[in-house]
Design a protein around this motif. Structure first.
Motif, short mmCIF file in Angstrom:
data_model
loop_
_atom_site.label_atom_id
_atom_site.label_comp_id
_atom_site.label_asym_id
_atom_site.label_seq_id
_atom_site.Cartn_x
_atom_site.Cartn_y
_atom_site.Cartn_z
N ALA A 1 23.22 64.66 41.59
CA ALA A 1 24.39 64.24 42.71
C ALA A 1 24.60 63.14 42.85
N MET A 2 25.60 62.24 43.70
CA MET A 2 25.74 61.65 44.68
C MET A 2 26.99 61.96 44.82
N PHE A 3 26.25 61.49 46.93
CA PHE A 3 27.39 61.81 48.18
C PHE A 3 27.63 60.39 48.61
N ARG A 4 29.17 60.39 49.46
CA ARG A 4 29.95 59.85 49.64
C ARG A 4 30.91 60.01 49.94
N GLY A 5 31.40 60.21 51.36
CA GLY A 5 31.54 60.08 53.04
C GLY A 5 32.98 59.31 52.05
N LEU A 6 34.10 60.35 52.98
CA LEU A 6 35.80 60.13 52.32
C LEU A 6 36.40 59.85 53.99
N ARG A 7 37.01 58.42 54.11
CA ARG A 7 37.32 59.04 55.61
C ARG A 7 38.59 59.24 55.51
N ALA A 8 39.57 58.29 55.69
CA ALA A 8 40.91 58.19 55.75
C ALA A 8 41.61 57.79 54.09
N SER A 9 42.85 58.01 53.79
CA SER A 9 43.29 57.79 52.84
C SER A 9 43.14 56.71 51.75
N SER A 10 42.85 55.51 53.13
CA SER A 10 42.72 54.52 52.25
C SER A 10 41.47 54.05 51.85
N ASP A 11 40.20 55.40 51.30
CA ASP A 11 39.16 54.97 50.85
C ASP A 11 39.29 55.83 49.57
N PHE A 12 40.31 56.17 49.07
CA PHE A 12 40.94 57.26 48.23
C PHE A 12 40.40 56.00 46.94
#
Ligand code: COA
Length: 165
Positions: free
Chosen positions: A91-102
């Motif tokens: 697995a690779m983890f990513r942090g998601l912030r506001a919708s702009s990261d999406f």
């Protein structure tokens, strides 16, 4: 150990922030070993050299209070999925912030999935406290003599001040 769950948390970490550290703490609850992959990423034109970024990440991890599995810090220059494979990560983890990261994360996950469908990308939503933190803004604020002590550890703060002073 057989069936050990290994996760990668990749990033440029230019520099590592308290937002990243919160994701690291949470990801460490979900795997048996977590590898922080520090990407060379010359295309992003980092302020800190790869060895400086590695040192900052390692020091911050050493100083972390809440760690739920062993955490290693490793640099990489190759494709993320190859780096993940080299370390037997599932697995690779990513942090998601506001919708702009999406959009960016959606595209990267899609590409990585095409290349390596056996490796999952796991998103952890940044907590509201860290939603607006970004390495770029931290560098800009610090360069203009603003106070970024709330967003980075004292270790990183010293490095930023030395770099921009
Ligand atoms: N809290 C606070 N900030 C966060 C955060 C969180 N939880 N999660 C991400 N960020 C911010 C960072 O501060 C950074 O801000 P910036 O853009 O202003 O610098 C930004 O989000 C993302 O930085 P980072 O987390 O360091 O990751 P990245 O997006 O730079 O990393 C790689 C990208 C390394 C994963 C990607 O370039 C890669 O995979 N490279 C290898 C080559 C490859 O495989 N390419 C093909 C990909 S399909």
């Amino acid at each position: 150990m057989e069936n050990k769950r290994i996760g990668i948390y990749p990033g440029t970490y230019d520099p590592i922030t308290k937002g990243h550290l919160h994701i690291i703490e949470r990801a460490s609850k979900l795997v048996d070993k977590l590898i922080i992959g520090v990407a060379e990423n010359p295309g992003k034109n980092p302020l800190f050299s790869l060895s400086e970024r590695l040192e900052m990440v390692q020091t911050d991890i050493d100083n972390m209070h809440e760690k739920y599995c062993p955490i290693e810090v490793v640099s990489f220059k190759n494709l993320l999925i190859d780096f993940a494979r080299d370390h037997n990560a599932q697995a690779m983890f990513r942090g998601l912030r506001a919708s702009s990261d999406f959009e960016y994360e959606f595209q990267m996950t899609g590409m990585n999935f095409q290349l390596a469908p056996d490796i999952e990308t796991v998103f952890l939503m940044s907590s509201d406290k860290w939603q607006f933190v970004s390495s770029s803004f931290i560098k800009e604020i610090s360069k203009l003599d603003g106070d970024v002590s709330g967003f980075v550890t004292p270790n990183v703060l010293n490095r930023l001040q030395a770099k921009q002073g």
